[in-house]
Design an enzyme around this catalytic site. Structure first.
Site, PDB file in Angstrom:
ATOM      1  N   GLU A 140       2.534  -9.814  12.287  1.00  0.00           N
ATOM      2  CA  GLU A 140       1.355  -8.969  11.672  1.00  0.00           C
ATOM      3  C   GLU A 140       0.658  -7.838  12.654  1.00  0.00           C
ATOM      4  O   GLU A 140       0.578  -6.581  12.604  1.00  0.00           O
ATOM      5  CB  GLU A 140       0.161  -9.544  11.007  1.00  0.00           C
ATOM      6  N   ARG A 160       1.359  -3.831  12.380  1.00  0.00           N
ATOM      7  CA  ARG A 160       0.216  -2.962  12.163  1.00  0.00           C
ATOM      8  C   ARG A 160      -0.370  -2.423  13.573  1.00  0.00           C
ATOM      9  O   ARG A 160      -0.861  -1.274  13.433  1.00  0.00           O
ATOM     10  CB  ARG A 160      -0.799  -3.928  11.420  1.00  0.00           C
ATOM     11  N   ASP A 174      12.755  -9.846   4.129  1.00  0.00           N
ATOM     12  CA  ASP A 174      12.940  -8.325   3.981  1.00  0.00           C
ATOM     13  C   ASP A 174      13.116  -7.487   5.078  1.00  0.00           C
ATOM     14  O   ASP A 174      13.993  -7.007   5.396  1.00  0.00           O
ATOM     15  CB  ASP A 174      11.830  -7.996   3.054  1.00  0.00           C
ATOM     16  N   GLU A 178       5.878  -1.080  -1.813  1.00  0.00           N
ATOM     17  CA  GLU A 178       7.324  -1.083  -1.802  1.00  0.00           C
ATOM     18  C   GLU A 178       7.971  -0.258  -2.868  1.00  0.00           C
ATOM     19  O   GLU A 178       8.989   0.437  -2.563  1.00  0.00           O
ATOM     20  CB  GLU A 178       7.818  -2.371  -1.732  1.00  0.00           C
ATOM     21  N   THR A 188       8.053  -0.788   9.209  1.00  0.00           N
ATOM     22  CA  THR A 188       7.733  -1.721   8.031  1.00  0.00           C
ATOM     23  C   THR A 188       6.328  -1.366   7.684  1.00  0.00           C
ATOM     24  O   THR A 188       6.078  -1.843   6.243  1.00  0.00           O
ATOM     25  CB  THR A 188       8.197  -3.129   7.944  1.00  0.00           C
TER      26      THR A 188
HETATM   27  C1  DMJ Z   1       3.013  -4.677   4.582  1.00  0.00           C
HETATM   28  O1  DMJ Z   1       2.375  -5.472   5.699  1.00  0.00           O
HETATM   29  C2  DMJ Z   1       4.560  -4.369   5.033  1.00  0.00           C
HETATM   30  O2  DMJ Z   1       5.220  -3.660   4.266  1.00  0.00           O
HETATM   31  C3  DMJ Z   1       5.289  -5.655   5.382  1.00  0.00           C
HETATM   32  O3  DMJ Z   1       6.567  -5.413   5.690  1.00  0.00           O
HETATM   33  C4  DMJ Z   1       5.323  -6.305   4.166  1.00  0.00           C
HETATM   34  N1  DMJ Z   1       4.139  -6.666   3.392  1.00  0.00           N
HETATM   35  C5  DMJ Z   1       2.857  -5.727   3.401  1.00  0.00           C
HETATM   36  C6  DMJ Z   1       3.050  -4.806   2.347  1.00  0.00           C
HETATM   37  O4  DMJ Z   1       3.455  -5.267   0.961  1.00  0.00           O
END
Ligand code: DMJ
Length: 475
Positions: free
Chosen positions: A101, A105, A234, A366, A452
């Protein structure tokens, strides 16, 4: 009204992005008013949320918003965010953080802010933060553990992960950011760390060519045979194709690994429902669970952006597969026009949540992310129409007096709110919507890959002529 705006959409290409900008400003203003410096806004109780994912780091919504504000041209708000980074982003925290995370982020957000603006402040901060993440890799295999104390450098595995294992989607979602950390710091160590992960994954045996979600950082063996394109797996797949694209298509190893993994996914996980919907099932030691998570809906976009570099005879097939998955995910968005956390395809279900506990929507991006990529790739107007449906639904069901909130049940129109404005709503959901309704030359896919968390990172050009061209390119 939103209806009025939609009818204008065909004739006025500026109205829709402007609407997204207003949504972003509303989300930002309320965060600023009630939760400034905290990680997220709680819009019903009008206070801030800190949580325990970021190890004492604060301001997740600020870091996640920097690039969205900048790209939208919300310059006063961007300057407030930048000033907070300058005066208040304290990296000397001593808490337990999720490596994943913090990477997607904070590292991702600061990298994008630097590349978009050229402000040295962001570069200095991100390199300082990157160094604090390195001790997580001190394991017998070099596969990092999931949790790290940013002060002491001690790291350990999540209590819920079986037998002290590390999670595929966590240690497999570092590559883009770490390669850029090496670029900015001139220190090869970041790239070495992620290349070592790749080396190990290349070496070990994969059941049916698949990548299970749990791996021991001590032995380097898989711990369980659960495979998923949704949660836990994912973004590992996402980072394979994006590593290839970000390397200016020179990282052949990432390319081969991605297409081999996709082949295994198609052979073992991709299914067609009795009603004709294509979906990605989950795989448990050879047994299929006919369930797809909202998280897995990013895969429409992923397969779409990878289509063009697949084997020539497969290109159209990949584009079709990407469109089918995106269609299935759109089908799950009903009747509030927002989608559940997970939906099923068994016992007569067709993309519907059959369990009460799967019916929530927490402002996730998503599905909209896949609309954005599919729009850029095909210009089929249905993707903008679907995006607009989501905008209307967000306005109707998730907007509250002081921000946006997730909802507990997408199957009832008398909604109950969860009192959380997730930082990825500002970073991803609103950014992807804004891009969906903007011209393709705003953050063109030829020049940028999105991490992501939707933070754009520039493609690293391999020859100096191209390099200069990229460096000249500012928004
Ligand atoms: C986000 O923090 C990112 O997209 C991560 O890859 C998956 N979860 C959340 C959004 O749903």
């Amino acid at each position: 009204t939103t209806e009025h705006t939609f009818s204008l959409m065909q004739s006025d290409r500026f109205v829709c992005p402007l609407f997204m900008l207003q949504m972003m400003k509303f989300a930002w203003d309320n965060y600023k008013r009630y939760a400034w410096g905290k990680n997220e806004l709680r819009p019903l109780t009008r206070n801030g949320h800190i949580g325990n994912m970021f190890g004492g780091l604060r301001g997740a919504s600020i870091i996640d918003s920097l690039d969205t504000l900048y790209v939208m041209g919300l310059m006063d708000e961007y300057n407030e965010a930048k000033e907070w980074v300058q005066t208040s982003l304290d990296l000397n925290s001593n808490g337990e953080a999720s490596l994943f995370e913090v990477n997607i982020r904070y590292v991702g957000g600061l990298l994008s802010a630097y590349y978009l603006t050229g402000e040295e402040l962001f570069k200095n901060k991100v390199v300082e933060l990157g160094e604090k993440l390195l001790p997580a890799f001190n394991t017998p295999t070099g596969i990092p553990r999931g949790v790290i104390n940013l002060g002491s450098g001690t790291s350990w595995s999540w209590g819920w992960a079986s037998a002290g294992s590390s999670i595929l989607a966590e240690f497999g979602t570092l590559h883009l950011e770490f390669v850029h950390l090496t670029q900015l710091s001139n220190n090869p160590i970041y790239t070495e760390k992620v290349m070592n992960i790749r080396k190990l994954l290349n070496k070990i045996e994969k059941p049916h060519g698949l990548y299970p979600n749990f791996l021991s950082p001590v032995s380097g063996n898989w711990v369980q045979h659960h495979v998923s394109i949704g949660g836990l797996g994912d973004s590992f797949y996402e980072y394979l194709i994006k590593s290839y694209l970000m390397s200016d298509k020179t990282d052949e190893d990432a390319k081969t690994t991605y297409y081999n993994a996709l082949e295994a996914i198609e052979a073992n996980l991709v299914q067609k429902s009795p009603g004709g919907l294509t979906y990605m099932a989950e795989w448990r030691g050879g047994i299929l669970d006919h369930k797809m998570g909202h998280l897995a809906c990013f895969s429409g976009g992923m397969i779409g952006i990878g289509a063009d570099d697949g084997a020539p005879e497969k290109r159209q097939h990949y584009l079709d597969l990407a469109a089918e998955i995106t269609h299935t995910c759109h089908e799950s968005y009903t009747p509030t026009k927002l989608g559940p956390e997970a939906f099923r395809f068994d016992s007569g279900a067709e993309a519907t949540a059959t369990r009460l506990s799967d019916r929530y929507y927490i402002l996730r991006p998503e599905v909209i992310e896949s609309y954005m990529y599919m729009w850029r790739l095909t210009h089929d107007p249905k993707y903008r129409e679907w995006g607009w449906e989501a905008v209307e639904a967000l306005e109707q069901h998730c907007r509250v007096d002081s921000g946006f909130s997730g909802i507990r049940d997408v199957y009832t129109t008398t909604v109950s709110h969860d009192n959380m404005q997730q930082s990825f709503f500002l970073s991803e959901t609103l950014k992807y919507l804004y891009l969906l309704f903007s011209d393709d030359d705003l953050l063109p896919l030829e020049d940028w890959v999105f991490n992501t968390e939707a933070h754009p990172l520039p493609i690293i050009r391999t020859n100096c002529l191209q390099n200069e061209a990229t460096q000249d390119k500012t928004l």
